[in-house]
Design a protein around this motif. Structure first.
Motif, PDB file in Angstrom:
ATOM      1  N   ILE A 127       0.860  -1.185   0.000  1.00 57.11           N
ATOM      2  CA  ILE A 127       0.000   0.000   0.000  1.00 57.11           C
ATOM      3  C   ILE A 127       0.894   1.231   0.000  1.00 57.11           C
ATOM      4  CG2 ILE A 127      -1.777   1.251   1.266  1.00 57.11           C
ATOM      5  CD1 ILE A 127      -2.706  -1.408   2.415  1.00 57.11           C
ATOM      6  N   ASP A 128       0.972   1.892  -1.141  1.00 53.72           N
ATOM      7  CA  ASP A 128       1.916   3.013  -1.266  1.00 53.72           C
ATOM      8  C   ASP A 128       1.405   4.154  -2.125  1.00 53.72           C
ATOM      9  OD1 ASP A 128       1.961   1.742  -3.713  1.00 53.72           O
ATOM     10  OD2 ASP A 128       4.107   1.926  -4.000  1.00 53.72           O
ATOM     11  N   HIS A 129       0.235   4.017  -2.751  1.00 57.52           N
ATOM     12  CA  HIS A 129      -0.241   5.045  -3.674  1.00 57.52           C
ATOM     13  C   HIS A 129      -1.383   5.880  -3.093  1.00 57.52           C
ATOM     14  CE1 HIS A 129       2.285   3.231  -6.658  1.00 57.52           C
ATOM     15  NE2 HIS A 129       1.781   3.944  -7.638  1.00 57.52           N
ATOM     16  N   SER A 130      -1.592   5.828  -1.786  1.00 58.06           N
ATOM     17  CA  SER A 130      -2.763   6.477  -1.203  1.00 58.06           C
ATOM     18  C   SER A 130      -2.450   7.746  -0.424  1.00 58.06           C
ATOM     19  CB  SER A 130      -3.486   5.487  -0.265  1.00 58.06           C
ATOM     20  OG  SER A 130      -3.919   4.353  -0.982  1.00 58.06           O
ATOM     21  N   VAL A 131      -1.225   7.941  -0.017  1.00 55.49           N
ATOM     22  CA  VAL A 131      -0.888   9.100   0.802  1.00 55.49           C
ATOM     23  C   VAL A 131      -0.752  10.341  -0.072  1.00 55.49           C
ATOM     24  CG1 VAL A 131       1.595   8.615   0.687  1.00 55.49           C
ATOM     25  CG2 VAL A 131       0.676   9.985   2.573  1.00 55.49           C
ATOM     26  N   MET A 132      -1.321  11.459   0.397  1.00 55.23           N
ATOM     27  CA  MET A 132      -1.236  12.733  -0.300  1.00 55.23           C
ATOM     28  C   MET A 132      -0.522  13.756   0.583  1.00 55.23           C
ATOM     29  SD  MET A 132      -4.937  13.169  -2.134  1.00 55.23           S
ATOM     30  CE  MET A 132      -4.415  14.726  -2.835  1.00 55.23           C
ATOM     31  N   ILE A 133       0.087  14.741  -0.063  1.00 57.85           N
ATOM     32  CA  ILE A 133       0.822  15.763   0.676  1.00 57.85           C
ATOM     33  C   ILE A 133      -0.130  16.926   0.967  1.00 57.85           C
ATOM     34  CG2 ILE A 133       2.896  17.193   0.736  1.00 57.85           C
ATOM     35  CD1 ILE A 133       4.086  15.414  -1.417  1.00 57.85           C
ATOM     36  N   ASN A 190       6.657  21.076   8.087  1.00 68.26           N
ATOM     37  CA  ASN A 190       6.672  21.165   9.545  1.00 68.26           C
ATOM     38  C   ASN A 190       6.745  19.762  10.123  1.00 68.26           C
ATOM     39  OD1 ASN A 190       3.805  20.226  10.489  1.00 68.26           O
ATOM     40  ND2 ASN A 190       3.438  21.570   8.753  1.00 68.26           N
ATOM     41  N   PRO A 191       7.126  19.625  11.390  1.00 66.83           N
ATOM     42  CA  PRO A 191       7.320  18.287  11.979  1.00 66.83           C
ATOM     43  C   PRO A 191       6.051  17.460  12.076  1.00 66.83           C
ATOM     44  CG  PRO A 191       8.440  19.972  13.283  1.00 66.83           C
ATOM     45  CD  PRO A 191       7.577  20.693  12.303  1.00 66.83           C
ATOM     46  N   ARG A 192       4.876  18.111  11.981  1.00 68.99           N
ATOM     47  CA  ARG A 192       3.625  17.359  12.102  1.00 68.99           C
ATOM     48  C   ARG A 192       3.171  16.752  10.789  1.00 68.99           C
ATOM     49  NH1 ARG A 192      -0.641  20.701  13.079  1.00 68.99           N
ATOM     50  NH2 ARG A 192       0.419  22.281  11.845  1.00 68.99           N
ATOM     51  N   ALA A 193       3.869  17.061   9.708  1.00 74.13           N
ATOM     52  CA  ALA A 193       3.370  16.710   8.379  1.00 74.13           C
ATOM     53  C   ALA A 193       3.143  15.212   8.219  1.00 74.13           C
ATOM     54  CB  ALA A 193       4.351  17.217   7.313  1.00 74.13           C
ATOM     55  N   PHE A 194       4.104  14.399   8.642  1.00 76.05           N
ATOM     56  CA  PHE A 194       3.982  12.957   8.428  1.00 76.05           C
ATOM     57  C   PHE A 194       2.746  12.401   9.125  1.00 76.05           C
ATOM     58  CE2 PHE A 194       4.859   8.656  10.112  1.00 76.05           C
ATOM     59  CZ  PHE A 194       4.852   7.967   8.915  1.00 76.05           C
ATOM     60  N   GLN A 195       2.584  12.702  10.410  1.00 77.82           N
ATOM     61  CA  GLN A 195       1.478  12.117  11.153  1.00 77.82           C
ATOM     62  C   GLN A 195       0.129  12.595  10.632  1.00 77.82           C
ATOM     63  OE1 GLN A 195       1.841   9.645  13.618  1.00 77.82           O
ATOM     64  NE2 GLN A 195      -0.286   9.526  12.943  1.00 77.82           N
ATOM     65  N   ILE A 196       0.026  13.881  10.292  1.00 77.74           N
ATOM     66  CA  ILE A 196      -1.240  14.399   9.781  1.00 77.74           C
ATOM     67  C   ILE A 196      -1.576  13.778   8.434  1.00 77.74           C
ATOM     68  CG2 ILE A 196      -2.370  16.484   8.907  1.00 77.74           C
ATOM     69  CD1 ILE A 196      -1.011  18.040  11.114  1.00 77.74           C
ATOM     70  N   ASN A 197      -0.597  13.645   7.550  1.00 75.96           N
ATOM     71  CA  ASN A 197      -0.858  13.036   6.248  1.00 75.96           C
ATOM     72  C   ASN A 197      -1.262  11.574   6.374  1.00 75.96           C
ATOM     73  OD1 ASN A 197      -0.292  15.388   4.805  1.00 75.96           O
ATOM     74  ND2 ASN A 197       1.879  14.910   4.614  1.00 75.96           N
ATOM     75  N   GLY A 219       5.602  11.494   4.231  1.00 77.93           N
ATOM     76  CA  GLY A 219       4.982  10.186   4.113  1.00 77.93           C
ATOM     77  C   GLY A 219       5.904   9.233   3.380  1.00 77.93           C
ATOM     78  N   TYR A 220       5.574   7.951   3.481  1.00 80.06           N
ATOM     79  CA  TYR A 220       6.295   6.921   2.736  1.00 80.06           C
ATOM     80  C   TYR A 220       5.362   6.412   1.651  1.00 80.06           C
ATOM     81  CZ  TYR A 220       9.425   6.916   6.780  1.00 80.06           C
ATOM     82  OH  TYR A 220      10.288   7.284   7.779  1.00 80.06           O
ATOM     83  N   ARG A 232      -6.011  11.838  15.567  1.00 78.92           N
ATOM     84  CA  ARG A 232      -4.779  12.560  15.824  1.00 78.92           C
ATOM     85  C   ARG A 232      -4.513  13.563  14.715  1.00 78.92           C
ATOM     86  NH1 ARG A 232      -0.603   7.853  17.050  1.00 78.92           N
ATOM     87  NH2 ARG A 232      -1.689   7.040  15.246  1.00 78.92           N
ATOM     88  N   GLY A 233      -3.868  14.663  15.061  1.00 76.57           N
ATOM     89  CA  GLY A 233      -3.569  15.691  14.077  1.00 76.57           C
ATOM     90  C   GLY A 233      -4.631  16.766  14.010  1.00 76.57           C
TER      91      GLY A 233
END
Length: 960
Positions: free
Chosen positions: A132-138, A143-150, A531-532, A769-770
């Protein structure tokens, strides 16, 4: 699950003993001794296919004549017209293209169960890995919160898909799912899944060794060719056939040999090499052919660079770009944590089968090319095709010529003026390097506290380190980190209009960037982890700042993206970017600092330090010795073993995903995403009759330059298309309103929250979260009532003095996330987050909604409360408290303070809609005069076209 091997009439099956372990294998040398032909000078890539014929020779699907055809291929100079039945060892899928295959398996189970059979009989016969790798959007960045919020938003948007895939992970044998947040499928495949030599048991229970081969439902499956694993991308039908053990029909391919000589010069990267390779092979014409790389130059090409070259085989048109096994292959397997016995087997097997590349390796090829790597120069490719190679030292001049060509023939607008909707006069025109009078301009007002600035043709609005092509390569990733380090130490930063992001292909990248101390410098200039996954390269770049997006659309600017990816077709990266350039990660960082494609970063200054000193690319660029030292010190075997120890387990969010369980899937009746296909409904036990197809017509007649981007099911579409109407009708036409705020000094976080689907009814606290603190939301509500600090296209009275809170009101559909109709521009008009502010553009009569004139005008303030908010405002003025109904239902004290009619959540939504859509009394629009205070701007609802109402507040487009 055991493999079923053929009859082996030529008796080519032998035994190989390595480190005390014995395995069976099908010997190419034994086939020669049996008189089937001469195979010693076949390319290694073709020997992999030959071994496949030996292993599955059964006299029916594969015959001895098929095997002999390989000898004829060599005798005829690398050509033979023979069709084969090829069976890959395994299948690789990603979540977009893999879901239909899993749906078909689930439907088969329903079908066999309806006939009274055992549903457990339906399973993949070949190993299948779905990543599963094509679902995360920017949505969040910088900022440091970007990964968790995305990641949180990814789960909210895709919960139905994840529930289905997690059910499949538990229901099917021979099927594994790599959860989201792990990495890109091709990098996970390269670093963990692939083995170079595969082993499995046959129907007799004996272990058999054979080359690792695969097909994937993504065109860049070819990346693993760099590790001597033969694989390429196929369509869904071929992938399902391979999954169910059926052969793939193919001709014996031509193999083009690409000889590499010399070594890369100082200052160049693997990206520069692959862009040159793409240009050469496109000119040569290798569609439908294998490309095999050989030559003494490979001794200086690490496997990470080989994977970069293999990855872009679709861009140079080949079926695959293969590298034979050699000492570098073994070194990489060791570094990435493979088992010691497996590494020994890979070497012994490759030498035994003649697949080992050593000095003097020169097989027969259908055709050849030669590249002296010493001639490679720093380069980019674009603006629309990967093969459009541009040397870096002429990139700026080439872009200016491109702008001239795009603008020629159009009447210049002499009255075009810079837009400035803040306090003060006009922004002085900025000198654009190389402009011959064709560049267009536009002004963006203050965004996130930055001063107003000018955008023009060539402004870089996206700079993204993304894609499996380069993020799998530690040399270019460490190089990017070193450029960021030197830039940060000089006090440089990205330009305020550049959306920066870092989306590695695996968690190992983050591990070595942190170990080297480079991640903190990347963070400092905006390249935070987002994101990854396959983000910008697949088009999941997320929306730009509304003001930037509007300036691009209203002034018809040719905005630019620079990314370390493999695809740059127009419209793929972002609807706002008409010019897209592929570049190495270090160059992506450099272009983010420059912010303008018109700047000659190879020869001129990129930026200036805070004290006014010019900084050149040579001041930032690391030496190869610096990069190599850090790679050897931080990219360790232990890091790979640690990050892939529980790769299929997933994080807490994945483990919390609830599934229906059972051997058959419980299809959601109202789903617009996953449906039970009708293929097996009403099927009888007796086979049906196959009839001729008559009167068929072609579905599409396509030109030469057609790619998967033009027909991909992952692409955007307009709401007035059949698919758009289907979703709108089933998700409800009524829009919900949601207040979003941004506290002072916070990075932007709310651009695309309206793209989220409705929260799942059973969603637990972990999936919230976020989100912002409820108390801060209530404070924002009160600020909205007072009208303080509205930023964006206009300012309320006093807003230029008290920019305390920035907020927007957004309208959104329920269910799956949607984007609003995009900017004008022919076929580029598609869904996106923030369309331009154009009165009556979408049809429907605008309704005026006025803002208050002055904070001390209490009487006018009260009148507007009654006009605009109706009962809700009057109830607030009476003491009920406007903010009470905005609290979460589970907040302490909420039920006691909330009026009865607002306790029901649906009632709240209805009240919000009624209040927000209440038309105001027409009022005269006030325009700022010279020397007066800030002018007022009206707000309008815009409806029509089957899309929900879209709201504009204070001149800022905020809806849809």
């Amino acid at each position: 699950m055991p493999i079923t091997v053929g009859h082996d009439t030529a008796r080519t099956r032998k035994t190989l003993t390595v480190n005390g372990n014995s395995v069976a294998y099908y010997s190419i040398a034994a086939a020669e001794q049996a008189g089937l032909g001469e195979f010693s000078r076949l390319p290694a890539a073709l020997k992999v296919v030959l071994e496949n014929m030996l292993r599955f020779e059964d006299g029916k699907t594969v015959t001895t004549d098929d095997i002999k055809a390989f000898s004829d291929w060599a005798a005829n100079g690398g050509r033979a017209n023979r069709e084969l039945a090829y069976r890959p060892a395994r299948v690789l899928m990603q979540d977009f293209t893999g879901v239909p295959a899993v749906v078909d398996l689930a439907a088969m189970r329903d079908g066999i169960k309806a006939l009274g059979g055992d549903a457990q009989q339906i399973n993949p016969l070949n190993p299948v890995d779905l990543v599963i790798d094509h679902s995360v959007m920017i949505d969040e960045f910088g900022n440091p919160r970007a990964f968790q919020i995305n990641v949180d938003r990814e789960y909210e948007r895709n919960m139905e898909r994840y529930q289905f895939l997690k059910w499949g992970q538990g229901a099917f044998n021979n099927f594994r799912v790599v959860p989201p947040g792990t990495g890109i499928c091709h990098q996970v495949n390269l670093e963990y899944l692939s083995q170079a030599v595969w082993t499995d048991t046959d129907q007799s229970g004996e272990t058999v060794a054979y080359p690792d081969t695969l097909v994937g439902t993504d065109s860049h499956t070819t990346m693993v060719n760099g590790a001597a694993v033969l694989g390429w991308g196929v369509g869904g039908i071929e992938a399902e056939a391979a999954m169910l053990g059926q052969p793939i029909s193919m001709l014996i391919p031509e193999v083009v040999g690409f000889e590499l000589t010399g070594a890369m010069p100082e200052g160049t990267t693997a990206t520069d090499l692959v862009l040159r390779v793409v240009q050469m092979l496109r000119e040569k014409g290798v569609v439908g052919k294998f490309v095999e790389f050989y030559g003494d130059g490979l001794d200086h090409v690490p496997l990470a660079d080989r994977a970069t070259i293999g990855n872009m085989a679709p861009e140079y048109g080949a079926t695959c770009g293969f590298f034979p096994i050699d000492g570098e292959t073994l070194r990489y397997l060791e570094q990435t944590g493979r088992d010691k016995d497996r590494i020994a087997l890979v070497e012994a097997y490759a030498r035994e089968q003649g697949m080992w590349r050593d000095t003097g390796y020169a097989p027969i090829y259908s055709d050849t090319l030669v590249l002296d790597m010493g001639t490679v120069v720093p380069a980019i490719s674009g603006p629309k095709r990967p093969q459009d190679h541009i040397a870096l030292d002429v990139a700026a001049r080439t872009f200016c010529k491109y702008i001239t060509g795009e603008r020629e023939g159009q009447k210049a607008d002499e009255k075009q003026k810079d837009r400035w909707e803040s306090e003060g006069g006009m922004l002085p025109p900025q000198e654009i390097p190389g402009d011959t009078g064709h560049h267009r301009r536009g002004v963006v007002a203050s965004v996130n506290g930055n001063d107003p600035y000018e955008l023009h043709d060539g402004s870089i609005v996206i700079a993204s380190i993304t894609s499996c092509t380069n993020t799998s390569n530690p040399y270019v990733m460490i190089g990017a980190g070193l450029v960021a380090k030197k830039a940060n130490e000089l006090g440089l930063n990205r330009k305020p209009w550049v959306k920066t992001s870092l989306a590695p292909g695996s968690q190992v990248v983050t591990e070595y960037l942190k170990a080297s101390g480079l991640q903190e410098h990347l963070d400092a200039i905006g390249f935070n982890l987002v994101g990854y996954g396959c983000t910008t390269c697949i088009g999941n770049s997320g929306p730009l700042e509304p003001a930037i997006s509007e300036a691009i659309a209203e002034n018809d600017l040719i905005a630019v993206s620079v990314l370390s990816g493999n695809r740059n077709f127009e419209g793929r990266i972002s609807p706002d970017c008409r010019a897209n350039y592929l570049a190495s990660p270090p160059l992506v960082v450099a272009y983010a600092l420059a912010g303008d494609m018109n700047i000659d970063i190879a020869n001129g200054p990129i930026a200036q330090t805070p004290d006014g000193k010019d900084v050149y690319l040579k001041d930032l660029w690391p030496s190869q010795a610096e990069i190599t030292e850090l790679v050897e010190r931080t990219v360790t075997r232990e890091a790979f073993q640690s990050k892939y120890a529980d790769v299929f387990k997933g994080d807490e969010q994945w483990q919390a995903v609830e599934t229906s369980g059972g051997e058959t899937y419980d299809w959601p009746p109202q789903s617009t995403y996953v449906r039970n296909p009708p293929y097996f409904q009403g099927m009888s036990r007796e086979p049906g009759r196959i009839a001729d197809i008559k009167g068929a017509r072609p579905l599409a007649i396509l030109g030469d330059m057609v790619t998967t981007d033009h027909i991909s099911p992952a692409g955007s579409f307009r709401p007035d298309t059949p698919a758009g109407r289907y979703l709108v009708e089933r998700r409800g036409g009524a829009a919900r309103l949601q207040l979003l705020r941004l506290a002072p000094g916070q990075p932007r976080s709310d651009d695309a929250r309206h793209l989220r689907q409705h929260p799942h009814p059973q969603r637990d606290a972990r999936q919230r979260r976020g989100r912002h603190d409820p108390r801060a939301r209530r404070a924002a509500d009160l600020d909205l009532r007072r009208g303080d600090g509205v930023s964006g296209g206009g300012h309320s009275a006093g807003g230029h003095r008290r920019r305390t809170v920035r907020r927007r009101i957004v309208a959104r559909l329920g269910g799956q996330g949607h984007r609003a109709p995009g900017r004008q521009g022919g076929d580029r008009r598609e869904f996106r987050a923030h369309p331009p502010l154009e009165p009556r553009r979408h049809g429907g009569h605008p309704v005026r909604v006025h803002r208050r004139r002055h904070p001390q005008d209490a009487r006018a303030d009260r009148r507007r409360e009654h006009d605009h908010r109706g009962p809700r405002r009057r109830q607030a003025a009476a003491g009920g408290g406007l903010h009470h109904h905005r609290r979460r239902r589970d907040e302490p004290g909420n039920h006691a303070e909330m009026p009865d009619r607002y306790r029901d959540r649906e009632g709240i939504r209805r009240a919000r809609r009624r209040a927000a859509l209440r038309p105001a009394r027409p009022r005269q629009r006030r325009v700022r005069k010279e020397g007066a205070g800030p002018r007022l701007r009206r707000c309008e609802w815009k409806t029509g076209g089957g899309f929900p109402p879209v709201l504009c507040w204070g001149g800022v487009w905020v809806g849809g």
